[in-house]
Design an enzyme around this catalytic site. Structure first.
Site, mmCIF file in Angstrom:
data_model
loop_
_atom_site.group_PDB
_atom_site.id
_atom_site.type_symbol
_atom_site.label_atom_id
_atom_site.label_comp_id
_atom_site.label_asym_id
_atom_site.label_seq_id
_atom_site.Cartn_x
_atom_site.Cartn_y
_atom_site.Cartn_z
ATOM 1 N N TYR A 288 2.388 -1.406 -0.420
ATOM 2 C CA TYR A 288 3.985 -1.519 -0.067
ATOM 3 C C TYR A 288 4.154 -2.834 -0.009
ATOM 4 C CZ TYR A 288 7.782 -1.218 3.400
ATOM 5 O OH TYR A 288 8.958 -1.389 4.058
ATOM 6 N N CYS A 289 5.456 -3.425 -0.765
ATOM 7 C CA CYS A 289 6.092 -4.660 -0.697
ATOM 8 C C CYS A 289 5.316 -5.555 -1.280
ATOM 9 C CB CYS A 289 6.477 -4.893 0.844
ATOM 10 S SG CYS A 289 7.440 -6.541 0.938
ATOM 11 N N LEU A 290 4.740 -6.701 -0.648
ATOM 12 C CA LEU A 290 3.827 -7.656 -1.269
ATOM 13 C C LEU A 290 2.643 -7.196 -1.369
ATOM 14 C CD1 LEU A 290 4.743 -10.811 0.863
ATOM 15 C CD2 LEU A 290 5.770 -9.965 -0.780
ATOM 16 N N GLY B 93 1.910 -4.265 -2.454
ATOM 17 C CA GLY B 93 1.961 -3.638 -3.908
ATOM 18 C C GLY B 93 1.687 -4.582 -4.995
ATOM 19 N N PHE C 31 5.148 1.026 -3.571
ATOM 20 C CA PHE C 31 6.259 1.096 -2.670
ATOM 21 C C PHE C 31 7.074 -0.248 -2.498
ATOM 22 C CE2 PHE C 31 3.661 4.570 -0.124
ATOM 23 C CZ PHE C 31 3.833 5.241 -1.285
#
Length: 581
Positions: free
Chosen positions: A310-312, A314, A338
């Site tokens: 998720y975010c960083l 990812g 994500f």
């Protein structure tokens, strides 16, 4: 004193000065804004054609506004000259359609439009400097909005008449309380109703591994049979992990467990000055790599592992997947990303704060204190959405005297973390500024990695209102890898609320499409036209995708931890790192 000592001393003086200035500017470089303004104004004065266009625009709008005023005064109820942008909610209240408030907001919108024309499409201005000047102009105009002026805002006037001015007394008390909490370093009002381990991050599990950077949580199974492929979730380290394990009704971790998955979650350390030298390689090795090692020991019979970032997190998972592919490490079955970017060339308005001048200031600020504080990060995000996050809140809480009710997502957002100097500097400079990952220059273990080496199935999720990771930037993963199957899903909502979109969440929809092999790689705009739309949460669609990429035969849940392999149960979830301040 030799030359090297003199150079080091002079550089330290420069860094201290930059850090001192950075404390007052939120880490922003004045030089960057001066440079952008100089570029804009020097080209603007040499653009007579643009001058003529602006003069024509203002003449036409003055005439239209004059006609509108005359028809308003004579009660002809004319159509507005200009409509607010769809995302602008400041003037939605029907009271703004009444005289004289309609004249005020119409004039403001025309003035705002003119400044947009004045700060864009100036021949010769670099795109980055144009964006900075236009952004700064919007910030100033947002300050001047009639919605922020009590005697021009009909909602404030109405509330004042109804309460006899008590709304301002309530607003003053709200301001006093907020100021006191900010000085004390306390979370915002209402956060006390949400407590980690009590009604947040309560999905049962155990911490089965800990190093100096992570705690690895393994969640307890709730089904008699589970899929053979476990799931490793790599959250962003910019905030606490439990956005993915909020309240029981909207916990992604709980949802996956209930679907029959064995779920592991990384909980990151909240670094301080002694962790200043932790870098990207440490986050990769101590984070993703050692978590995969632990899972492989606890579930030794697993065919492979589903990676979720998720975010960083990812972005880091993508780096890990590319490095593993280079080393022929086949432990990842799939990766799901994500709101995670891998190409930062068009990373949205956050790029306004990422250039050489800005990074130098930010690096010197982090160098002086050893980390980037959450309050210094939040300023940039707030500026990106100042209408919603700043001015609308000031009007509601300090002019109308109304408190917004706190929810679990807001409480999580207030539970901030820090980022170590070395890692954040490497992240911003290598990924954001230089775009090394997408262009094949990012190195792991002193050798470059290439996203095109990733061949496993990918499920990528973007959000329509994401200001942090714009969905068209997230979409670029489709052309960067060699995966024979890439599913892209676009959900309604923003960077956080779009991802936390549990089944039953109202007003949610998504579009989804899968590209196989050599299928046509649509542009983002073309993709919007061909991807079917579905109502409701996207979680079930992703859950089905995970099932489709898991072994058909299920097995008994694995034990929590593996003491014989060096992974004992250390404590109950959510662990200890999550409580660090």
């Amino acid at each position: 004193m030799d030359d090297s000592s003199l150079f080091a001393e002079s550089k330290a003086i420069d860094r201290l000065l930059h850090a001192f200035i950075g404390y007052g500017t939120g880490g922003n470089s004045p030089a960057a804004f001066i440079q952008a303004y100089t570029d804009w104004v020097s080209h603007a004065v040499m653009a007579p054609g643009k001058h003529a266009e602006l003069a024509k625009n203002i003449s036409r709008n003055l005439l239209r506004y004059g006609v509108y005023c005359s028809r308003t005064i004579t009660n002809q109820n004319p159509e507005p000259v200009i409509a607010p942008l769809p995302q602008d909610i400041r003037f939605r209240n029907e009271e703004w359609g009444r005289f004289p408030f309609n004249l005020a907001y119409q004039w403001f919108l025309l003035y705002e439009q003119w400044w947009h024309y004045a700060t864009t499409d100036i021949p010769g201005v670099s795109p980055r400097n144009e964006n900075i000047v236009s952004f700064c102009a919007r910030q100033i105009l947002d300050l001047m909005s009639p919605s922020n002026i009590p005697w021009l805002n009909p909602e404030v006037i109405k509330k004042t008449l109804e309460t006899g001015g008590k709304n301002f007394l309530d607003g003053l008390e709200n301001w006093r309380e907020d100021a006191q909490r900010m000085l004390n370093g306390d979370p915002p009002v209402g956060s006390e109703n949400y407590k980690v381990g009590e009604n947040l991050a309560v999905t049962p599990g155990k911490v089965i591994y800990r190093n100096r950077l992570i705690e690895l949580i393994q969640y307890a199974p709730t089904t008699e049979r589970t899929y053979k492929e476990p799931v490793l979730i790599v959250p962003a380290w910019i905030m606490k992990y439990y956005i993915l394990d909020l309240s029981p009704h909207n916990s992604l971790a709980r949802y996956l467990v209930e679907q029959g998955h064995t779920v592991f979650m990384i909980s990151w350390l909240n670094p301080d000055s002694k962790d200043r030298n932790l870098g990207m390689q440490d986050y990769l090795r101590l984070g993703v790599t050692e978590a995969l090692d632990a899972i492989s020991a606890i579930v030794p019979d697993a065919p492979a592992i589903h990676g979720v970032g998720y975010c960083l997190g990812g972005t880091l998972l993508s780096i890990a997947a590319a490095a593993m592919a280079r080393n022929e490490d086949k432990r990842l079955a799939t990766i799901s990303l994500f709101a995670a970017q891998t190409d930062f060339k068009e990373a949205g308005e956050l790029m306004l704060f990422i250039n050489e001048s800005q990074l130098t200031f930010l690096e010197d600020l982090m160098w002086e204190q050893g980390y980037l504080d959450a309050t210094q990060m939040s300023g940039a995000f707030m500026m990106l959405r100042s209408k919603d996050l700043l001015w609308s809140r000031i009007v509601r809480e300090y002019m109308l005297g109304e408190r917004s009710s706190m929810n679990d997502l807001m409480a999580w957002n207030a539970d901030t973390t820090r980022m170590p100097y070395r890692m954040h500097s490497q992240y911003l400079r290598s990924l954001f500024l230089n775009n090394d990952l997408a262009e094949g220059r990012f190195e792991v273990d002193d050798s470059p990695i290439f996203l095109r080496d990733i061949r496993i199935p990918i499920f990528a999720v973007g959000a329509t209102k994401d200001h942090v990771a714009p969905w068209k930037s997230v979409y670029k993963i489709r052309r960067l890898t060699s995966s024979a199957e890439i599913t892209f899903l676009l959900t309604s909502g923003g960077h956080n609320a779009g991802i936390i979109s549990e089944p039953g969440h109202p007003r949610r929809s998504y579009q989804i499409n899968t590209r196989y092999g050599q299928d046509r790689n649509y542009s983002p705009d073309d993709w919007l036209n061909i991807a079917p739309r579905h109502e409701g949460s996207w979680w079930p669609a992703w859950s089905q995708w995970l099932r489709d990429h898991s072994s058909a035969e299920q097995s008994s849940p694995p034990p929590l931890g593996a003491p014989d392999s060096g992974y004992p149960q250390l404590c109950d979830a959510p662990g200890t790192y999550i409580y660090q301040r």
